[in-house]
Write a protein that holds these residues in place. Structure first.
Motif, PDB file in Angstrom:
ATOM      1  N   HIS A 184       0.823  -1.279  -0.091  1.00 56.35           N
ATOM      2  CA  HIS A 184      -0.155  -0.124   0.063  1.00 56.35           C
ATOM      3  C   HIS A 184       0.815   1.287   0.088  1.00 56.35           C
ATOM      4  O   HIS A 184       1.849   1.383   0.748  1.00 56.35           O
ATOM      5  CB  HIS A 184      -0.864   0.082   1.248  1.00 56.35           C
ATOM      6  CG  HIS A 184      -2.065  -0.788   1.132  1.00 56.35           C
ATOM      7  ND1 HIS A 184      -3.451  -0.667   0.768  1.00 56.35           N
ATOM      8  CD2 HIS A 184      -2.263  -2.265   1.433  1.00 56.35           C
ATOM      9  CE1 HIS A 184      -4.103  -1.549   0.797  1.00 56.35           C
ATOM     10  NE2 HIS A 184      -3.362  -2.654   1.152  1.00 56.35           N
ATOM     11  N   PHE A 185       0.584   2.139  -0.789  1.00 56.90           N
ATOM     12  CA  PHE A 185       1.076   3.424  -0.809  1.00 56.90           C
ATOM     13  C   PHE A 185       0.193   4.541  -0.658  1.00 56.90           C
ATOM     14  O   PHE A 185      -1.018   4.442  -1.277  1.00 56.90           O
ATOM     15  CB  PHE A 185       1.974   3.780  -2.220  1.00 56.90           C
ATOM     16  CG  PHE A 185       3.056   3.092  -2.668  1.00 56.90           C
ATOM     17  CD1 PHE A 185       4.305   3.524  -2.199  1.00 56.90           C
ATOM     18  CD2 PHE A 185       3.145   1.712  -3.056  1.00 56.90           C
ATOM     19  CE1 PHE A 185       5.390   2.818  -2.485  1.00 56.90           C
ATOM     20  CE2 PHE A 185       4.126   1.078  -3.228  1.00 56.90           C
ATOM     21  CZ  PHE A 185       5.423   1.519  -3.228  1.00 56.90           C
ATOM     22  N   ALA A 186       0.589   5.382   0.379  1.00 56.49           N
ATOM     23  CA  ALA A 186      -0.436   6.822   0.512  1.00 56.49           C
ATOM     24  C   ALA A 186      -0.165   7.329  -0.872  1.00 56.49           C
ATOM     25  O   ALA A 186       0.520   7.945  -1.145  1.00 56.49           O
ATOM     26  CB  ALA A 186      -0.004   7.517   1.621  1.00 56.49           C
ATOM     27  N   ASP A 187      -1.573   7.627  -1.536  1.00 55.93           N
ATOM     28  CA  ASP A 187      -1.331   8.048  -2.833  1.00 55.93           C
ATOM     29  C   ASP A 187      -1.734   9.518  -2.968  1.00 55.93           C
ATOM     30  O   ASP A 187      -1.860  10.339  -4.009  1.00 55.93           O
ATOM     31  CB  ASP A 187      -2.415   7.240  -3.787  1.00 55.93           C
ATOM     32  CG  ASP A 187      -3.870   7.506  -3.317  1.00 55.93           C
ATOM     33  OD1 ASP A 187      -4.255   8.403  -2.594  1.00 55.93           O
ATOM     34  OD2 ASP A 187      -4.628   6.493  -3.565  1.00 55.93           O
ATOM     35  N   MET A 188      -1.880  10.397  -1.662  1.00 55.91           N
ATOM     36  CA  MET A 188      -1.885  11.648  -1.548  1.00 55.91           C
ATOM     37  C   MET A 188      -3.145  12.444  -2.019  1.00 55.91           C
ATOM     38  O   MET A 188      -3.337  13.414  -2.194  1.00 55.91           O
ATOM     39  CB  MET A 188      -0.604  12.703  -2.377  1.00 55.91           C
ATOM     40  CG  MET A 188       0.711  11.971  -1.921  1.00 55.91           C
ATOM     41  SD  MET A 188       1.104  12.540  -0.064  1.00 55.91           S
ATOM     42  CE  MET A 188       0.623  10.811   0.707  1.00 55.91           C
ATOM     43  N   SER A 189      -4.096  11.331  -2.423  1.00 61.26           N
ATOM     44  CA  SER A 189      -5.481  11.964  -2.897  1.00 61.26           C
ATOM     45  C   SER A 189      -6.345  12.769  -1.723  1.00 61.26           C
ATOM     46  O   SER A 189      -6.746  13.736  -1.947  1.00 61.26           O
ATOM     47  CB  SER A 189      -6.442  10.969  -3.366  1.00 61.26           C
ATOM     48  OG  SER A 189      -5.643  10.206  -4.500  1.00 61.26           O
ATOM     49  N   VAL A 190      -6.122  12.097  -0.352  1.00 58.65           N
ATOM     50  CA  VAL A 190      -6.785  12.837   0.699  1.00 58.65           C
ATOM     51  C   VAL A 190      -6.043  12.288   1.889  1.00 58.65           C
ATOM     52  O   VAL A 190      -5.812  11.275   2.233  1.00 58.65           O
ATOM     53  CB  VAL A 190      -8.201  12.959   0.863  1.00 58.65           C
ATOM     54  CG1 VAL A 190      -8.797  11.271   1.013  1.00 58.65           C
ATOM     55  CG2 VAL A 190      -8.559  13.867   1.692  1.00 58.65           C
ATOM     56  N   SER A 191      -5.930  13.206   2.945  1.00 54.54           N
ATOM     57  CA  SER A 191      -5.553  12.864   4.526  1.00 54.54           C
ATOM     58  C   SER A 191      -6.616  13.271   5.263  1.00 54.54           C
ATOM     59  O   SER A 191      -6.699  14.673   5.122  1.00 54.54           O
ATOM     60  CB  SER A 191      -4.013  13.231   4.846  1.00 54.54           C
ATOM     61  OG  SER A 191      -3.309  12.698   3.991  1.00 54.54           O
ATOM     62  N   VAL A 192      -7.345  12.719   5.921  1.00 51.49           N
ATOM     63  CA  VAL A 192      -8.339  13.181   7.133  1.00 51.49           C
ATOM     64  C   VAL A 192      -7.369  13.136   8.356  1.00 51.49           C
ATOM     65  O   VAL A 192      -7.177  11.854   8.741  1.00 51.49           O
ATOM     66  CB  VAL A 192      -9.730  12.498   6.974  1.00 51.49           C
ATOM     67  CG1 VAL A 192     -10.573  13.159   8.035  1.00 51.49           C
ATOM     68  CG2 VAL A 192     -10.226  12.441   5.486  1.00 51.49           C
ATOM     69  N   VAL A 193      -7.451  14.153   9.131  1.00 50.87           N
ATOM     70  CA  VAL A 193      -6.540  14.009  10.221  1.00 50.87           C
ATOM     71  C   VAL A 193      -7.149  14.804  11.436  1.00 50.87           C
ATOM     72  O   VAL A 193      -7.832  15.746  11.105  1.00 50.87           O
ATOM     73  CB  VAL A 193      -4.955  14.628   9.739  1.00 50.87           C
ATOM     74  CG1 VAL A 193      -4.526  13.887   8.912  1.00 50.87           C
ATOM     75  CG2 VAL A 193      -5.221  16.170   9.791  1.00 50.87           C
ATOM     76  N   LEU A 194      -6.579  14.051  12.517  1.00 50.52           N
ATOM     77  CA  LEU A 194      -6.854  14.857  13.854  1.00 50.52           C
ATOM     78  C   LEU A 194      -6.175  16.131  13.856  1.00 50.52           C
ATOM     79  O   LEU A 194      -4.970  16.092  13.574  1.00 50.52           O
ATOM     80  CB  LEU A 194      -6.807  13.995  14.694  1.00 50.52           C
ATOM     81  CG  LEU A 194      -7.713  12.694  15.102  1.00 50.52           C
ATOM     82  CD1 LEU A 194      -7.293  11.930  16.437  1.00 50.52           C
ATOM     83  CD2 LEU A 194      -9.204  13.535  15.271  1.00 50.52           C
ATOM     84  N   PRO A 195      -6.523  17.299  14.547  1.00 49.78           N
ATOM     85  CA  PRO A 195      -5.815  18.457  14.716  1.00 49.78           C
ATOM     86  C   PRO A 195      -4.650  18.358  15.331  1.00 49.78           C
ATOM     87  O   PRO A 195      -3.461  19.064  15.181  1.00 49.78           O
ATOM     88  CB  PRO A 195      -7.184  19.588  15.598  1.00 49.78           C
ATOM     89  CG  PRO A 195      -8.107  19.020  15.289  1.00 49.78           C
ATOM     90  CD  PRO A 195      -8.021  17.665  15.106  1.00 49.78           C
TER      91      PRO A 195
END
Length: 250
Positions: A184-195
């Protein structure tokens, strides 16, 4: 409140003008904005840029603007620092309004392989599992397994980029691209993150420290952020497969 933050600058050198390059009759940066605009959960969209063309596109989606400082508008500037700067500005503005940030949805102007459904899936993952720091889109690229990676050494020949022993007993390894399981590669389409991920970048996991330490996957396929012109047909294929028509056909 859930806020989206898209970043993109004017001075790309590898693929000049990539962030506004026409993809199916729309500027590239329109696609992450479309996805954020159509999300069921995102309340406000922010854009950090120094590019007038990106600004013009973002205005069509009701985005609010953050002026990207000159020191963060160079090719040496790290995306994590741009995201952190944008987050701090958003937090300040919302604080003045008496509002707080629940989640940040991080987007790149050159990453079009994203839909509102993928964004919403990531938001739901974090809402249902308080133990994770982030949820990010991943694509399986077994053909790029670290086992297959090579580098050119001082002798001018190809050598393993990562020692084979990292993957186990070299005698048991084989050349099949699926031999190491899904890669698996993080494909940079979206990151939903905690503050807190953006408030404490130093605690994040390399190479994208804005994702924190415990990262959940949002399964996708064929995702990428465009850095080279040859990627354009791939992204157009992905968009068509997700039901997005050429703007001229609408």
């Amino acid at each position: 409140m859930i806020c989206a933050l898209m970043i993109g600058r004017a001075g790309s050198t590898g693929f000049p003008g990539k962030n506004t390059y026409p993809i199916l009759g729309r500027p590239l940066c329109a696609y992450p904005l479309m996805a954020a605009h159509n999300s069921r959960y995102i309340s406000r969209i922010f854009v950090s840029t120094d590019c007038p063309k990106i600004t013009a596109v973002a205005q069509e989606f009701g985005a609010e603007f953050i002026e990207r400082p000159s020191e963060l508008a160079t090719k040496e500037a790290l995306g994590e620092d741009v995201f952190a700067h944008g987050y701090r500005e958003i937090k300040r503005r919302l604080s003045d309004e008496g509002k707080t940030i629940e989640l940040m949805v991080l987007l790149f102007a050159n990453a079009a392989t994203i839909t509102a459904e993928l964004i919403d899936e990531g938001i739901e993952i974090l809402r249902h599992d308080s133990s994770v720091d982030s949820a990010v889109t991943t694509s399986v690229y077994n053909m790029w397994s670290p086992l297959r990676a090579r580098k050119i050494a001082e002798d001018g020949c190809l050598h393993p980029f990562v020692p084979f022993e990292t993957f186990g007993d070299p005698k048991t390894l084989n050349c099949d691209r699926d031999s190491q399981g899904e890669v698996h590669f993080a494909d940079m389409s979206v990151s939903v993150v905690l503050p807190h991920c953006l408030e404490h970048l130093e605690d994040g996991l390399l190479p994208q420290k804005w994702m924190g330490q415990k990262i959940a996957p949002i399964r996708s396929w064929g995702g990428c952020d465009i850095d080279y012109e040859w990627q354009v047909p791939m992204v157009e294929f992905w968009l068509k497969k997700h039901g997005i028509q050429d703007a001229s056909e609408e």
